[in-house]
Scaffold this motif. Structure first.
Motif, PDB file in Angstrom:
ATOM      1  N   THR A  17       0.621  -1.105   0.064  1.00 21.16           N
ATOM      2  CA  THR A  17      -0.045  -0.066  -0.046  1.00 21.16           C
ATOM      3  C   THR A  17       0.743   1.325   0.010  1.00 21.16           C
ATOM      4  OG1 THR A  17      -1.876  -1.122   1.100  1.00 21.16           O
ATOM      5  CG2 THR A  17      -1.924   1.318   1.270  1.00 21.16           C
ATOM      6  N   ASN A  18       2.013   1.305   0.799  1.00 25.22           N
ATOM      7  CA  ASN A  18       2.936   2.345   0.901  1.00 25.22           C
ATOM      8  C   ASN A  18       3.380   2.712  -0.643  1.00 25.22           C
ATOM      9  OD1 ASN A  18       2.127   3.096   3.433  1.00 25.22           O
ATOM     10  ND2 ASN A  18       3.782   1.649   4.328  1.00 25.22           N
ATOM     11  N   PHE A  19       3.873   1.346  -1.290  1.00 22.89           N
ATOM     12  CA  PHE A  19       4.536   1.356  -2.327  1.00 22.89           C
ATOM     13  C   PHE A  19       3.635   2.170  -3.241  1.00 22.89           C
ATOM     14  CE2 PHE A  19       5.567  -0.569  -6.552  1.00 22.89           C
ATOM     15  CZ  PHE A  19       7.013   0.076  -6.610  1.00 22.89           C
ATOM     16  N   ALA A  20       2.613   1.837  -3.472  1.00 19.61           N
ATOM     17  CA  ALA A  20       1.411   2.129  -4.344  1.00 19.61           C
ATOM     18  C   ALA A  20       1.339   3.710  -4.285  1.00 19.61           C
ATOM     19  CB  ALA A  20       0.181   1.491  -4.265  1.00 19.61           C
ATOM     20  N   ARG A  21       1.110   4.052  -2.840  1.00 16.65           N
ATOM     21  CA  ARG A  21       0.901   5.736  -2.566  1.00 16.65           C
ATOM     22  C   ARG A  21       2.225   6.422  -3.279  1.00 16.65           C
ATOM     23  NH1 ARG A  21      -1.247   4.465   3.213  1.00 16.65           N
ATOM     24  NH2 ARG A  21      -3.436   4.110   2.878  1.00 16.65           N
ATOM     25  N   TRP A  22       3.425   5.732  -3.034  1.00 15.05           N
ATOM     26  CA  TRP A  22       4.501   6.458  -3.338  1.00 15.05           C
ATOM     27  C   TRP A  22       4.504   6.615  -4.820  1.00 15.05           C
ATOM     28  CZ3 TRP A  22       8.769   4.223  -5.929  1.00 15.05           C
ATOM     29  CH2 TRP A  22      10.073   5.110  -5.984  1.00 15.05           C
ATOM     30  N   LEU A  23       4.127   5.618  -5.543  1.00 13.13           N
ATOM     31  CA  LEU A  23       4.031   5.829  -7.085  1.00 13.13           C
ATOM     32  C   LEU A  23       2.963   6.645  -7.555  1.00 13.13           C
ATOM     33  CD1 LEU A  23       4.355   2.025  -8.434  1.00 13.13           C
ATOM     34  CD2 LEU A  23       5.845   3.743  -8.556  1.00 13.13           C
ATOM     35  N   LEU A  24       2.083   6.916  -6.834  1.00 10.88           N
ATOM     36  CA  LEU A  24       1.074   7.838  -7.076  1.00 10.88           C
ATOM     37  C   LEU A  24       1.426   9.163  -6.679  1.00 10.88           C
ATOM     38  CD1 LEU A  24      -2.495   6.003  -5.917  1.00 10.88           C
ATOM     39  CD2 LEU A  24      -1.534   6.475  -8.284  1.00 10.88           C
ATOM     40  N   HIS A  40       9.204  23.272 -14.463  1.00 10.26           N
ATOM     41  CA  HIS A  40       7.885  23.025 -14.264  1.00 10.26           C
ATOM     42  C   HIS A  40       7.488  21.576 -14.989  1.00 10.26           C
ATOM     43  CE1 HIS A  40       7.107  27.032 -13.529  1.00 10.26           C
ATOM     44  NE2 HIS A  40       8.219  27.602 -14.121  1.00 10.26           N
ATOM     45  N   ASN A  41       8.535  21.044 -15.777  1.00 10.25           N
ATOM     46  CA  ASN A  41       8.049  19.750 -16.452  1.00 10.25           C
ATOM     47  C   ASN A  41       8.747  18.585 -15.613  1.00 10.25           C
ATOM     48  OD1 ASN A  41       6.294  20.884 -17.987  1.00 10.25           O
ATOM     49  ND2 ASN A  41       7.786  21.701 -19.114  1.00 10.25           N
ATOM     50  N   VAL A  42       9.936  18.895 -15.491  1.00  7.11           N
ATOM     51  CA  VAL A  42      11.005  17.610 -14.782  1.00  7.11           C
ATOM     52  C   VAL A  42      11.288  17.737 -13.503  1.00  7.11           C
ATOM     53  CG1 VAL A  42      13.267  16.597 -15.423  1.00  7.11           C
ATOM     54  CG2 VAL A  42      11.792  17.741 -17.256  1.00  7.11           C
ATOM     55  N   SER A  43      11.297  16.507 -12.875  1.00  8.36           N
ATOM     56  CA  SER A  43      11.701  16.311 -11.575  1.00  8.36           C
ATOM     57  C   SER A  43      12.559  15.283 -11.359  1.00  8.36           C
ATOM     58  CB  SER A  43      10.659  16.298 -10.515  1.00  8.36           C
ATOM     59  OG  SER A  43       9.989  17.608 -10.590  1.00  8.36           O
ATOM     60  N   TRP A  44      13.580  15.526 -10.291  1.00  7.79           N
ATOM     61  CA  TRP A  44      14.519  14.228 -10.121  1.00  7.79           C
ATOM     62  C   TRP A  44      13.884  13.476  -9.080  1.00  7.79           C
ATOM     63  CZ3 TRP A  44      18.126  12.658 -13.462  1.00  7.79           C
ATOM     64  CH2 TRP A  44      18.591  13.444 -14.341  1.00  7.79           C
ATOM     65  N   VAL A  45      13.683  12.076  -9.094  1.00  4.29           N
ATOM     66  CA  VAL A  45      13.129  11.268  -7.836  1.00  4.29           C
ATOM     67  C   VAL A  45      14.162  10.323  -7.247  1.00  4.29           C
ATOM     68  CG1 VAL A  45      11.481   9.706  -7.195  1.00  4.29           C
ATOM     69  CG2 VAL A  45      10.573  11.685  -8.582  1.00  4.29           C
ATOM     70  N   GLN A  46      14.455  10.325  -6.254  1.00  6.71           N
ATOM     71  CA  GLN A  46      15.363   9.661  -5.461  1.00  6.71           C
ATOM     72  C   GLN A  46      14.602   8.081  -5.299  1.00  6.71           C
ATOM     73  OE1 GLN A  46      18.788   9.814  -4.957  1.00  6.71           O
ATOM     74  NE2 GLN A  46      18.740   7.777  -4.321  1.00  6.71           N
ATOM     75  N   ILE A  47      14.948   7.188  -5.805  1.00  4.96           N
ATOM     76  CA  ILE A  47      14.451   5.816  -5.937  1.00  4.96           C
ATOM     77  C   ILE A  47      15.098   5.113  -4.599  1.00  4.96           C
ATOM     78  CG2 ILE A  47      13.880   3.626  -6.990  1.00  4.96           C
ATOM     79  CD1 ILE A  47      13.830   5.061  -9.668  1.00  4.96           C
ATOM     80  N   PRO A  48      14.442   4.399  -3.884  1.00  6.12           N
ATOM     81  CA  PRO A  48      14.938   3.794  -2.613  1.00  6.12           C
ATOM     82  C   PRO A  48      15.677   2.496  -3.027  1.00  6.12           C
ATOM     83  CG  PRO A  48      12.753   4.309  -2.061  1.00  6.12           C
ATOM     84  CD  PRO A  48      12.807   4.805  -3.492  1.00  6.12           C
ATOM     85  N   GLU A  49      16.781   2.170  -2.742  1.00  2.16           N
ATOM     86  CA  GLU A  49      17.755   1.010  -2.804  1.00  2.16           C
ATOM     87  C   GLU A  49      16.954   0.031  -3.060  1.00  2.16           C
ATOM     88  OE1 GLU A  49      21.153  -0.179  -4.182  1.00  2.16           O
ATOM     89  OE2 GLU A  49      20.893   1.890  -3.428  1.00  2.16           O
ATOM     90  N   ARG A  50      16.120  -0.488  -2.154  1.00  4.27           N
ATOM     91  CA  ARG A  50      15.373  -1.796  -2.115  1.00  4.27           C
ATOM     92  C   ARG A  50      14.619  -1.908  -3.516  1.00  4.27           C
ATOM     93  NH1 ARG A  50      10.131  -1.817   0.952  1.00  4.27           N
ATOM     94  NH2 ARG A  50       9.635   0.593   1.098  1.00  4.27           N
ATOM     95  N   PHE A  51      14.101  -0.761  -4.070  1.00  2.00           N
ATOM     96  CA  PHE A  51      13.541  -0.866  -5.392  1.00  2.00           C
ATOM     97  C   PHE A  51      14.227  -1.148  -6.569  1.00  2.00           C
ATOM     98  CE2 PHE A  51       9.970   1.690  -2.855  1.00  2.00           C
ATOM     99  CZ  PHE A  51       9.919   0.447  -2.564  1.00  2.00           C
ATOM    100  N   CYS A  52      15.690  -0.910  -6.595  1.00  4.21           N
ATOM    101  CA  CYS A  52      16.710  -0.885  -7.585  1.00  4.21           C
ATOM    102  C   CYS A  52      17.193  -2.202  -7.870  1.00  4.21           C
ATOM    103  CB  CYS A  52      17.637   0.156  -7.474  1.00  4.21           C
ATOM    104  SG  CYS A  52      17.127   1.666  -7.115  1.00  4.21           S
TER     105      CYS A  52
END
Length: 197
Positions: A17-24, A40-52
Motif C-alpha cells: 500500500t505504501n509503495f502504491a501511494r509512493w508511485l501515485l 515545471h516539467n521535470v523532477s528528479w526522484v530518488q528511488i529507494p535502494e530496495r526498489f533498484c
C-alpha cells in the motif's frame, strides 16, 4: 495497476500500500526535486535502494530469475504466470529481456519473418521498389507491430497486439502461453481474462 497477491501478511500488505501511494505521489508530481533546466516539467526522484536492480552485468538475469524461477520457465503454469510480469518503459528493454528469457527456455526455436513489400501507387514506374527496398522495410521496428523476425519456443509467453475474436477472448493485451508452433500458425493457451485455458 492492480496486483493480486493472495496470502500476504499484514506487514506485506501495508508495504504494498505504501509503495502504491509512493508511485501515485510521483505521478502527481508531489515527490521529486525540480530540475533547474526545466523546473515545471521535470523532477528528479530518488528511488529507494530496495526498489533498484543492482548494478552489474547480471542485473537483468537477476531480475528475470526473481520474477520467473527456472522451474516456471521450463514447465509453464497458467495459474502462476498470471501473477508474474516484468513491465518496462522502453521497447528496447523489452526486446533484451525477451531474448534473455527465450535463451533460458529449453526446446527448439522457430523464427517467423514478415513479408514486407511496398505497394506501388498508380503507375510510379517502379520507383516505389527503389525507394523502399525489402531490406529497408525489414529493418523498421514500430511500437505496436511485431518485429520483422519473431523468435518463439513452445512454453514462452506472448501477448496479442490486436483484436482477433473479442467474444472468444482473443483481444488486444491477452496473454498466452505458446503450445504449438506451425509454419503459418501459432497456437496458445489463454492465461488472462475470463477465457483462461
Amino acid at each position: 495497476m492492480r496486483l493480486h497477491q493472495p496470502n500476504l501478511s499484514t506487514i506485506q500488505k501495508e508495504d504494498n500500500t505504501n509503495f502504491a501511494r509512493w508511485l501515485l505521489r510521483i505521478g502527481d508530481g508531489d515527490i521529486g526535486v525540480p530540475d533547474e533546466s526545466d523546473p515545471h516539467n521535470v523532477s528528479w526522484v530518488q528511488i529507494p535502494e530496495r526498489f533498484c536492480i543492482p548494478n552489474g552485468k547480471a542485473r537483468l538475469s537477476q531480475l528475470i530469475s526473481f520474477i520467473y524461477d527456472e522451474g516456471l520457465l521450463q514447465f509453464p503454469d497458467a495459474g502462476k504466470l498470471q501473477q508474474q510480469a516484468i513491465v518496462c518503459p522502453k521497447n528496447e528493454t523489452v526486446d533484451t529481456i525477451n531474448n534473455m528469457i527465450l535463451k533460458n527456455i529449453e526446446g527448439l526455436q522457430k523464427n517467423y519473418t514478415s513479408c514486407d513489400t511496398a505497394t506501388p501507387y498508380s503507375s510510379d514506374g517502379g520507383q516505389t521498389e527503389l525507394l523502399y527496398p525489402t531490406e529497408y522495410l525489414n529493418s523498421q521496428n514500430f511500437p505496436g507491430l511485431p518485429p520483422h523476425e519473431l523468435c518463439l519456443k513452445i512454453g514462452v509467453l506472448i501477448i496479442l497486439l490486436q483484436n482477433l475474436n473479442v467474444v472468444g477472448g482473443l483481444c488486444n493485451g491477452t496473454r498466452m502461453i505458446v503450445t504449438q508452433l506451425l509454419s503459418n500458425l501459432i497456437e496458445g493457451e489463454i492465461i488472462t481474462g475470463t477465457r483462461v485455458g
